[in-house]
Design a protein around this motif. Structure first.
Motif, mmCIF file in Angstrom:
data_model
loop_
_atom_site.group_PDB
_atom_site.id
_atom_site.type_symbol
_atom_site.label_atom_id
_atom_site.label_comp_id
_atom_site.label_asym_id
_atom_site.label_seq_id
_atom_site.Cartn_x
_atom_site.Cartn_y
_atom_site.Cartn_z
ATOM 1 N N PHE A 20 -5.952 -32.689 -39.484
ATOM 2 C CA PHE A 20 -6.335 -34.082 -39.235
ATOM 3 C C PHE A 20 -7.457 -34.159 -38.196
ATOM 4 O O PHE A 20 -8.368 -34.986 -38.310
ATOM 5 C CB PHE A 20 -5.123 -34.885 -38.755
ATOM 6 C CG PHE A 20 -4.260 -35.415 -39.870
ATOM 7 C CD1 PHE A 20 -4.256 -34.803 -41.121
ATOM 8 C CD2 PHE A 20 -3.454 -36.527 -39.683
ATOM 9 C CE1 PHE A 20 -3.455 -35.274 -42.155
ATOM 10 C CE2 PHE A 20 -2.644 -37.019 -40.706
ATOM 11 C CZ PHE A 20 -2.648 -36.387 -41.947
ATOM 12 N N LYS A 21 -7.393 -33.332 -37.159
ATOM 13 C CA LYS A 21 -8.423 -33.363 -36.116
ATOM 14 C C LYS A 21 -9.804 -33.070 -36.704
ATOM 15 O O LYS A 21 -10.800 -33.721 -36.361
ATOM 16 C CB LYS A 21 -8.089 -32.344 -35.013
ATOM 17 C CG LYS A 21 -6.921 -32.742 -34.137
ATOM 18 C CD LYS A 21 -6.573 -31.669 -33.120
ATOM 19 C CE LYS A 21 -7.634 -31.543 -32.022
ATOM 20 N NZ LYS A 21 -7.572 -32.664 -31.076
ATOM 21 N N LYS A 22 -9.861 -32.112 -37.610
ATOM 22 C CA LYS A 22 -11.137 -31.757 -38.229
ATOM 23 C C LYS A 22 -11.659 -32.909 -39.087
ATOM 24 O O LYS A 22 -12.847 -33.259 -39.025
ATOM 25 C CB LYS A 22 -10.985 -30.499 -39.082
ATOM 26 C CG LYS A 22 -12.290 -30.007 -39.731
ATOM 27 C CD LYS A 22 -12.056 -28.700 -40.479
ATOM 28 C CE LYS A 22 -13.371 -28.130 -41.004
ATOM 29 N NZ LYS A 22 -14.045 -29.025 -41.963
ATOM 30 N N LEU A 23 -10.788 -33.512 -39.875
ATOM 31 C CA LEU A 23 -11.192 -34.629 -40.736
ATOM 32 C C LEU A 23 -11.667 -35.822 -39.907
ATOM 33 O O LEU A 23 -12.659 -36.474 -40.247
ATOM 34 C CB LEU A 23 -10.037 -35.043 -41.643
ATOM 35 C CG LEU A 23 -9.679 -34.058 -42.767
ATOM 36 C CD1 LEU A 23 -8.396 -34.497 -43.476
ATOM 37 C CD2 LEU A 23 -10.824 -33.959 -43.774
ATOM 38 N N VAL A 24 -10.947 -36.091 -38.808
ATOM 39 C CA VAL A 24 -11.346 -37.209 -37.934
ATOM 40 C C VAL A 24 -12.712 -36.939 -37.317
ATOM 41 O O VAL A 24 -13.550 -37.841 -37.200
ATOM 42 C CB VAL A 24 -10.275 -37.438 -36.844
ATOM 43 C CG1 VAL A 24 -10.807 -38.363 -35.743
ATOM 44 C CG2 VAL A 24 -9.011 -38.025 -37.464
ATOM 45 N N SER A 25 -12.973 -35.694 -36.930
ATOM 46 C CA SER A 25 -14.280 -35.352 -36.351
ATOM 47 C C SER A 25 -15.411 -35.528 -37.359
ATOM 48 O O SER A 25 -16.565 -35.694 -36.981
ATOM 49 C CB SER A 25 -14.265 -33.906 -35.838
ATOM 50 O OG SER A 25 -14.212 -32.976 -36.913
ATOM 51 N N GLU A 26 -15.057 -35.509 -38.639
ATOM 52 C CA GLU A 26 -16.050 -35.680 -39.705
ATOM 53 C C GLU A 26 -16.143 -37.120 -40.181
ATOM 54 O O GLU A 26 -16.860 -37.411 -41.143
ATOM 55 C CB GLU A 26 -15.703 -34.762 -40.877
ATOM 56 C CG GLU A 26 -15.795 -33.270 -40.539
ATOM 57 C CD GLU A 26 -15.235 -32.392 -41.646
ATOM 58 O OE1 GLU A 26 -14.594 -32.940 -42.573
ATOM 59 O OE2 GLU A 26 -15.429 -31.159 -41.573
ATOM 60 N N GLY A 27 -15.409 -38.030 -39.530
ATOM 61 C CA GLY A 27 -15.528 -39.449 -39.863
ATOM 62 C C GLY A 27 -14.350 -40.057 -40.591
ATOM 63 O O GLY A 27 -14.382 -41.247 -40.943
ATOM 64 N N SER A 28 -13.292 -39.290 -40.843
ATOM 65 C CA SER A 28 -12.120 -39.844 -41.523
ATOM 66 C C SER A 28 -11.298 -40.695 -40.553
ATOM 67 O O SER A 28 -11.470 -40.634 -39.337
ATOM 68 C CB SER A 28 -11.250 -38.721 -42.095
ATOM 69 O OG SER A 28 -11.904 -38.063 -43.156
ATOM 70 N N ILE A 29 -10.381 -41.479 -41.099
ATOM 71 C CA ILE A 29 -9.484 -42.295 -40.293
ATOM 72 C C ILE A 29 -8.043 -41.837 -40.527
ATOM 73 O O ILE A 29 -7.757 -41.140 -41.496
ATOM 74 C CB ILE A 29 -9.597 -43.788 -40.641
ATOM 75 C CG1 ILE A 29 -9.126 -44.026 -42.095
ATOM 76 C CG2 ILE A 29 -11.016 -44.296 -40.443
ATOM 77 C CD1 ILE A 29 -8.869 -45.479 -42.420
ATOM 78 N N VAL A 30 -7.154 -42.233 -39.618
ATOM 79 C CA VAL A 30 -5.724 -41.960 -39.778
ATOM 80 C C VAL A 30 -4.984 -43.280 -39.639
ATOM 81 O O VAL A 30 -5.198 -44.031 -38.684
ATOM 82 C CB VAL A 30 -5.201 -40.964 -38.726
ATOM 83 C CG1 VAL A 30 -3.724 -40.657 -38.991
ATOM 84 C CG2 VAL A 30 -6.022 -39.685 -38.725
ATOM 85 N N ARG A 31 -4.127 -43.560 -40.605
ATOM 86 C CA ARG A 31 -3.274 -44.738 -40.560
ATOM 87 C C ARG A 31 -1.819 -44.284 -40.671
ATOM 88 O O ARG A 31 -1.519 -43.269 -41.300
ATOM 89 C CB ARG A 31 -3.578 -45.689 -41.711
ATOM 90 C CG ARG A 31 -4.989 -46.280 -41.690
ATOM 91 C CD ARG A 31 -5.102 -47.415 -40.692
ATOM 92 N NE ARG A 31 -6.353 -48.135 -40.858
ATOM 93 C CZ ARG A 31 -7.485 -47.850 -40.243
ATOM 94 N NH1 ARG A 31 -7.511 -46.812 -39.414
ATOM 95 N NH2 ARG A 31 -8.565 -48.567 -40.439
ATOM 96 N N GLY A 32 -0.917 -45.024 -40.057
ATOM 97 C CA GLY A 32 0.482 -44.649 -40.089
ATOM 98 C C GLY A 32 1.402 -45.846 -40.232
ATOM 99 O O GLY A 32 1.027 -46.978 -39.910
ATOM 100 N N ILE A 33 2.610 -45.615 -40.726
ATOM 101 C CA ILE A 33 3.633 -46.651 -40.798
ATOM 102 C C ILE A 33 4.944 -46.086 -40.244
ATOM 103 O O ILE A 33 5.189 -44.883 -40.297
ATOM 104 C CB ILE A 33 3.858 -47.170 -42.235
ATOM 105 C CG1 ILE A 33 4.089 -46.016 -43.213
ATOM 106 C CG2 ILE A 33 2.716 -48.029 -42.697
ATOM 107 C CD1 ILE A 33 4.350 -46.470 -44.623
#
Length: 317
Positions: A20-33
């Motif tokens: 997840f850290k790598k994806l976020v550094s590339e511009g992705s987002i994280v959502r949670g429920i």
């Protein structure tokens, strides 16, 4: 079950969930429920949700449950990647408590939002959280006027291009079009859109400007929407409305899950009405009466029509 933005969590040094850290550094987002009091749920419950998510085309749903024995820890496949301080921050952001479970997804905004929206319904059904004997209504308002096309990266209308933008019409700020909101509204009941409407844009000069932002020249607007532009040029007053979906209302009242069950002549997946044996071939005399010609070319299949009545000028392709 609120969908929360927890992207910033994966920029912390005390999080070691590298995917997840790598994806976020590339511009992705994280959502949670959050699911309440699910710490003691069986492994089959969590595996079932993860398998469902993969069947939806994603890589699955990451999850952990929060427990507190000697100290605050996370139980689950990815729990070991979060420090105690990080868990406290997640609990604060998501209004979670000990005994709750966090489900999360990382990726591009449209895909993540779609997955978690469906996941929320799936989990709610699994946990029997939905009251089937209640009609719950919700107004959806403040639609963005524009959005970015994920493929072309160009600005396009997000909903109805003929809606009036919100704000002082004579002093609108067009410098950041993505911040413009439209006077559009839907009413939803139990997750089903029942009616959709808007306050219409009745000012031709404003319509030209809004279409220009989406890449339409004045000439293109005049050509594609000449009827509306001509009508508005005579000075149409401010106006708006809403269109109820009667068939959807009946579907809810009849407690049906599929609108086909309340449609008088439903079509199958091949767009055929088996009861009326439609579509059917139309003879040349009927086409001539309606001033319709059909022809073949290299790009389209031959046209077939359903004739409503011999004297009607209405038809369906």
């Amino acid at each position: 079950m609120i969908i929360s933005d927890i992207t910033e969590i994966f920029k912390r040094d005390d999080v070691s969930f590298e995917i997840f850290k790598k994806l976020v550094s590339e511009g992705s987002i994280v959502r949670g429920i959050v699911t309440k009091n699910t710490l003691e749920r069986s492994r089959s419950f969590f595996d079932g949700i993860d398998k469902w998510a993969k069947n939806e085309g994603s890589s699955g749903l990451a999850y952990f449950s929060i427990e507190n024995k000697e100290k605050l820890t996370a139980k689950g496949p990815i729990g070991k990647f979060f420090s105690e301080e990080c868990l406290k921050e997640i609990m604060k952001l998501m209004d979670a408590e000990v005994g709750d479970t966090i489900f999360m997804s990382c990726g591009k905004k449209p895909e993540v939002e779609k997955l978690l929206n469906n996941a929320r319904n799936k989990i709610a059904n699994e946990l029997k959280l939905i009251n089937e004997n209640t009609f719950s209504f919700c107004w959806v308002v403040d639609y963005p006027m524009y959005e970015i096309d994920e493929i072309t990266k160009k600005i396009e209308f997000s909903h109805n291009p003929f809606s009036m933008p919100q704000g002082d019409i004579d002093n609108l700020d067009f410098s950041d079009p993505l911040k413009l909101k439209a006077f559009q509204y839907d009413i939803v009941c139990n997750g089903i859109e029942l009616s959709s409407g808007a306050i219409r844009n009745h000012k031709p000069h404003l319509m030209y400007k809004l279409f220009e932002i989406a890449g339409y020249s004045k000439e293109m607007v005049d050509k594609k929407f000449s009827g509306m532009i001509n009508a508005l040029s005579y000075g149409a007053p401010p106006h708006g409305g809403i269109a109820p979906g009667i068939d959807r209302i009946v579907m809810l009242l009849a407690d049906e899950k599929n609108i086909r069950e309340v449609t008088m002549f439903p079509m199958n997946q091949n767009a055929q009405d088996l009861m009326m044996n439609a579509p059917s071939d139309v003879d040349e005399m009927q086409l001539k009466e309606l001033s319709i010609s059909k022809r073949k070319n290299n790009y389209f299949f031959p046209l077939r029509f359903i004739l409503i009545s011999d004297k009607s000028t209405n038809f369906f392709l």
